[in-house]
Each structure stands twice: as structure tokens, then as C-alpha cells.
Design an enzyme around this catalytic site. Structure first.
Site, mmCIF file in Angstrom:
data_model
loop_
_atom_site.group_PDB
_atom_site.id
_atom_site.type_symbol
_atom_site.label_atom_id
_atom_site.label_comp_id
_atom_site.label_asym_id
_atom_site.label_seq_id
_atom_site.Cartn_x
_atom_site.Cartn_y
_atom_site.Cartn_z
ATOM 1 N N ARG A 1 0.833 -1.212 0.000
ATOM 2 C CA ARG A 1 0.000 0.000 0.000
ATOM 3 C C ARG A 1 0.870 1.266 0.000
ATOM 4 O O ARG A 1 1.322 1.719 1.045
ATOM 5 C CB ARG A 1 -0.904 -0.018 1.231
ATOM 6 C CG ARG A 1 -1.710 1.231 1.456
ATOM 7 C CD ARG A 1 -2.818 1.424 0.467
ATOM 8 N NE ARG A 1 -3.831 0.379 0.535
ATOM 9 C CZ ARG A 1 -4.718 0.136 -0.444
ATOM 10 N NH1 ARG A 1 -4.719 0.868 -1.539
ATOM 11 N NH2 ARG A 1 -5.596 -0.845 -0.320
ATOM 12 N N GLN B 1 -9.095 -6.405 -9.106
ATOM 13 C CA GLN B 1 -8.878 -4.958 -9.073
ATOM 14 C C GLN B 1 -7.416 -4.617 -9.381
ATOM 15 O O GLN B 1 -6.496 -5.161 -8.776
ATOM 16 C CB GLN B 1 -9.272 -4.483 -7.661
ATOM 17 C CG GLN B 1 -8.711 -3.161 -7.214
ATOM 18 C CD GLN B 1 -9.705 -2.015 -7.390
ATOM 19 O OE1 GLN B 1 -10.657 -2.105 -8.154
ATOM 20 N NE2 GLN B 1 -9.464 -0.944 -6.686
ATOM 21 N N ARG C 1 0.890 -6.038 -9.864
ATOM 22 C CA ARG C 1 1.326 -5.447 -8.592
ATOM 23 C C ARG C 1 1.506 -6.475 -7.477
ATOM 24 O O ARG C 1 2.020 -6.123 -6.407
ATOM 25 C CB ARG C 1 0.350 -4.360 -8.137
ATOM 26 C CG ARG C 1 -1.048 -4.843 -7.795
ATOM 27 C CD ARG C 1 -1.892 -3.697 -7.258
ATOM 28 N NE ARG C 1 -3.255 -4.133 -6.955
ATOM 29 C CZ ARG C 1 -4.085 -3.455 -6.192
ATOM 30 N NH1 ARG C 1 -3.706 -2.310 -5.645
ATOM 31 N NH2 ARG C 1 -5.308 -3.896 -5.963
ATOM 32 N N HIS D 1 0.307 3.925 -10.366
ATOM 33 C CA HIS D 1 -0.593 4.318 -9.261
ATOM 34 C C HIS D 1 0.220 5.078 -8.187
ATOM 35 O O HIS D 1 0.458 4.556 -7.095
ATOM 36 C CB HIS D 1 -1.204 3.032 -8.700
ATOM 37 C CG HIS D 1 -2.360 3.210 -7.796
ATOM 38 N ND1 HIS D 1 -2.391 4.128 -6.779
ATOM 39 C CD2 HIS D 1 -3.547 2.566 -7.755
ATOM 40 C CE1 HIS D 1 -3.546 4.019 -6.153
ATOM 41 N NE2 HIS D 1 -4.267 3.084 -6.717
ATOM 42 N N ASP E 1 -12.395 10.080 -6.467
ATOM 43 C CA ASP E 1 -11.940 8.937 -7.254
ATOM 44 C C ASP E 1 -12.351 9.166 -8.710
ATOM 45 O O ASP E 1 -13.417 8.732 -9.141
ATOM 46 C CB ASP E 1 -12.567 7.650 -6.672
ATOM 47 C CG ASP E 1 -11.953 6.390 -7.244
ATOM 48 O OD1 ASP E 1 -11.149 6.493 -8.185
ATOM 49 O OD2 ASP E 1 -12.286 5.297 -6.758
ATOM 50 N N GLU F 1 -2.299 9.543 -10.920
ATOM 51 C CA GLU F 1 -1.809 8.358 -11.613
ATOM 52 C C GLU F 1 -1.854 8.546 -13.134
ATOM 53 O O GLU F 1 -2.928 8.698 -13.707
ATOM 54 C CB GLU F 1 -2.684 7.154 -11.242
ATOM 55 C CG GLU F 1 -2.966 7.068 -9.739
ATOM 56 C CD GLU F 1 -4.073 6.072 -9.397
ATOM 57 O OE1 GLU F 1 -4.257 5.096 -10.149
ATOM 58 O OE2 GLU F 1 -4.738 6.268 -8.380
#
Ligand code: BG6
Length: 336
Positions: free
Chosen positions: A86, A104, A109, A187, A234, A293
Site C-alpha cells: 500500500r 482490481q 502489482r 498508481h 476517485d 496516476e
């Protein structure tokens, strides 16, 4: 997280790039990080540094020449498979967010990347010595959820001035003649003093898809993007300019994000409710981060067999504010 100090340079435990000279070890160090995970530290002579985990091919630290951390990583981040780390710069591939049938943000990642010891020629700035090439390839396991063969090469470079460049080269290596499509994002979690003191420039008046309103399309109103309404944000801004600025008034620091091959830009802050719902994120940490991002979401990239796509993000800082609407760093003025 371990601090990256210049005296560590002397203690190089590395198995450096096989072709590199001893001097290059000053710029690229291979060592173990949290939970024994392999990581690479890039250093530049003036003192800036970058930390990269092979897990996720993920940048987890970017420090300026004064040792100040410029990226946010949660104090609750788990450096443990299969959860993505994170913070820092997770790579979203082959899917951004929930824009598709995969998990997602796709699987890149939370895969273990490898060092690419022999990358194909790369038009590069020869003065850059602090860089690392990583690679992720298809696996039989991943082919069950995404039935394609690919090579994803990622070069992470720390420039002499402390700029951080990420260049992705993704190639379709399918042997069955099939094209594939993917969406993508760097991201990036920027560290900010206080989210209510932050302004984003370059996205005003653009159209965006609002992830919080069923991906419906809206047009941004107003001068610049600020975060004072106490709600999560978002949004996927569409057809964005190649430069975006993130101004941190309290710290008198501006991040400049430049991008190439990535038309969209996602802006995300979870705010308090979503923050509390995330197990790997502190309740109040939303105040000290903002994700901006460089992405390609609205129109997926399609590659035929043998074709390669490139997408690049470069981030840097300037110690002052921009004149509103002036995104040319040459036009930066000192705010004090
Ligand atoms: C952002 C998305 O990029 O990432 C958000 O736009 C999402 O919708 C956020 O909540 C964090 O995602 P994750 O999977 O890392 O919790």
C-alpha cells in the site's frame, strides 16, 4: 522502513548488474528489504535515492537530496504476498481498477518481477547511472485468468537531479496470432503535508469518469482541483495534458508529473470512511497522501503479436508554487 543513507554506499552487499563496474555499485545496490523481500536501491551523487521491490516491480521510496520522503507508504502496508504494497508506485496491469473482469488493478502489482539483465536497446540518457531494468512475463498460472503471452519490461531511473522516471515496454508475444487489450496506470502515492493544502493543476475543465458515481462522465468545473469537501475523490480525467502539477502549499513543494503514452490521469484520495475500511491503511493517513496516476483507462491499448507499447511517467519536484495555469517549470516563481 529502512532509511537510505549515503554511508550505506560503503556497505554494498550487492550482486550488481553483471556487466557493471565497481563504481556502478555506488548507484545500484541489491539487498533485502522488509520480510526478506528482494529490493534494489538507486542512489545519485547528490544524495537522492529510490527503493524498488521486486515484489510488484514497485517503487516504495523516493527521497530528495535532503533525505525527505516524497512518496507515501502506509504505516500499515503489508510487505507480504499476495497483497499489494500500500503506497509508493504500484503498477496496474493488465487492468486498471475494476474496468474489466480481472482482479482490481490487475495482477502485476502482486507478482514477483525479475531483474532484466539483458534488456533490448533503450534510447537512454547516458548520464543516468542509477537505473534498474525489471521484467514480468506470462506464467501458466496467470494464463488461466488472462490467456496471453507478454513481456513487460520496466526501467526505473533516478536522474542526477533527483527526478524519477518509469518507462514501461509491453510486448505481445502471443504465438496464436491473437491481439490483446489492456489498461494501465502508474498508481503513484504522493506524500503531502495536509490534503486540505493541496491543489492539482492541469486537469481543470476536463471531462472525467467518476468512479464513485458508477463511472458516469462529468466535466470538471472551477479553477483547480482542491480537496476541502471532506469526501473521497476517485476520478479518471480523460485526454489530459502531458504535464500535471501537484502543489503542496504548506511544504512549499510542487510535484511535476510528465507523461507520455498515457492519456488519462486518475486522482484518488479515500478520505476518512474508506480509509477506515482499508486494513492496510491508517485511519488518518488520507490526510498525508494523494494519488495522481498517469494512466490509460478509457481506451484500452491493443497490441497485435510482435507489437510493443511504451508508456512513461517522470516525476520531479520544484521548491515553490506555480502561477496558476502555468505548467512550464521555467515559469515557476519563488513563493517566498
Ligand atoms: C484508485 C482507484 O486508483 O485505487 C480507486 O481509482 C481504488 O477506485 C484505489 O479504490 C485503491 O485501490 P486498491 O485496490 O489498491 O485498494
Amino acid at each position: 522502513m529502512d532509511s537510505v543513507r549515503s554511508k550505506d554506499i560503503q556497505k554494498d552487499r550487492s550482486m550488481d548488474r553483471s556487466t557493471s563496474s565497481g563504481e556502478d555499485k555506488l548507484f545500484v545496490e541489491h539487498c533485502k528489504g522488509v520480510n526478506g523481500l528482494e529490493r534494489v536501491i538507486l542512489r545519485e551523487v547528490r544524495g537522492s535515492s529510490v527503493e524498488v521491490y521486486l515484489y510488484g516491480g514497485q517503487v516504495t521510496s523516493w527521497k530528495n537530496e535532503y533525505g525527505e520522503e516524497l512518496l507515501f507508504v502506509s504505516s500499515k502496508a503489508t510487505f507480504k504476498l499476495p497483497k499489494a504494497i500500500r503506497g509508493g508506485i504500484p503498477i496496474c496491469f493488465p487492468q486498471f481498477g475494476s474496468h474489466g473482469s480481472l482482479e482490481q488493478h490487475g495482477f502485476a502489482r502482486n507478482r514477483m518481477w525479475s531483474i532484466d539483465h539483458d534488456p533490448p536497446p533503450f534510447p537512454t540518457n547516458t548520464s543516468n547511472r542509477a537505473f534498474i531494468d525489471l521484467i514480468l512475463k506470462h506464467s501458466e498460472e496467470d494464463a488461466k485468468i488472462w490467456p496471453h503471452r507478454y513481456e513487460f519490461r520496466l526501467r526505473i531511473t533516478l536522474g542526477p537531479g533527483g527526478d524519477l522516471m518509469l518507462t514501461s515496454r509491453i510486448r505481445n508475444t502471443n504465438t496464436d496470432g491473437k491481439s490483446f487489450a489492456f489498461t494501465f496506470a502508474y498508481h503513484t502515492y504522493f506524500a503531502v503535508s495536509d490534503i486540505s493544502e493541496v491543489r492539482v493543476e492541469g486537469l481543470e475543465t476536463l471531462d472525467y469518469l467518476d468512479n464513485l458515481k458508477g463511472k458516469e462522465r462529468f466535466t470538471e468545473q472551477g479553477d483547480a482541483i482542491t480537496f476541502e469537501s471532506e469526501v473521497s475523490v476517485d476520478k479518471i480525467y480523460l485526454s489530459t495534458p502531458t504535464k500535471i502539477a501537484i502543489l503542496d502549499h504548506e511544504r512549499k513543494r510542487t510535484f511535476v508529473l510528465r507523461k507520455d503514452g498515457l492519456p488519462d490521469a486518475v486522482v484518488w484520495n479515500p478520505w476518512d470512511k474508506k480509509a477506515k475500511a482499508m486494513t492496510d491503511f491508517g485511519d488518518d493517513e488520507y490526510k498525508h497522501m494523494l494519488c495522481v496516476e498517469a494512466a490509460c483507462v478509457e481506451k484500452p491499448i491493443v497490441l497485435k503479436p510482435g507489437e510493443e507499447w511504451r508508456g512513461r511517467q517522470e516525476i520531479s519536484t520544484v521548491p515553490s508554487s506555480y502561477c496558476s495555469g502555468q505548467l512550464d517549470p521555467k515559469k515557476v516563481f519563488q513563493s517566498d
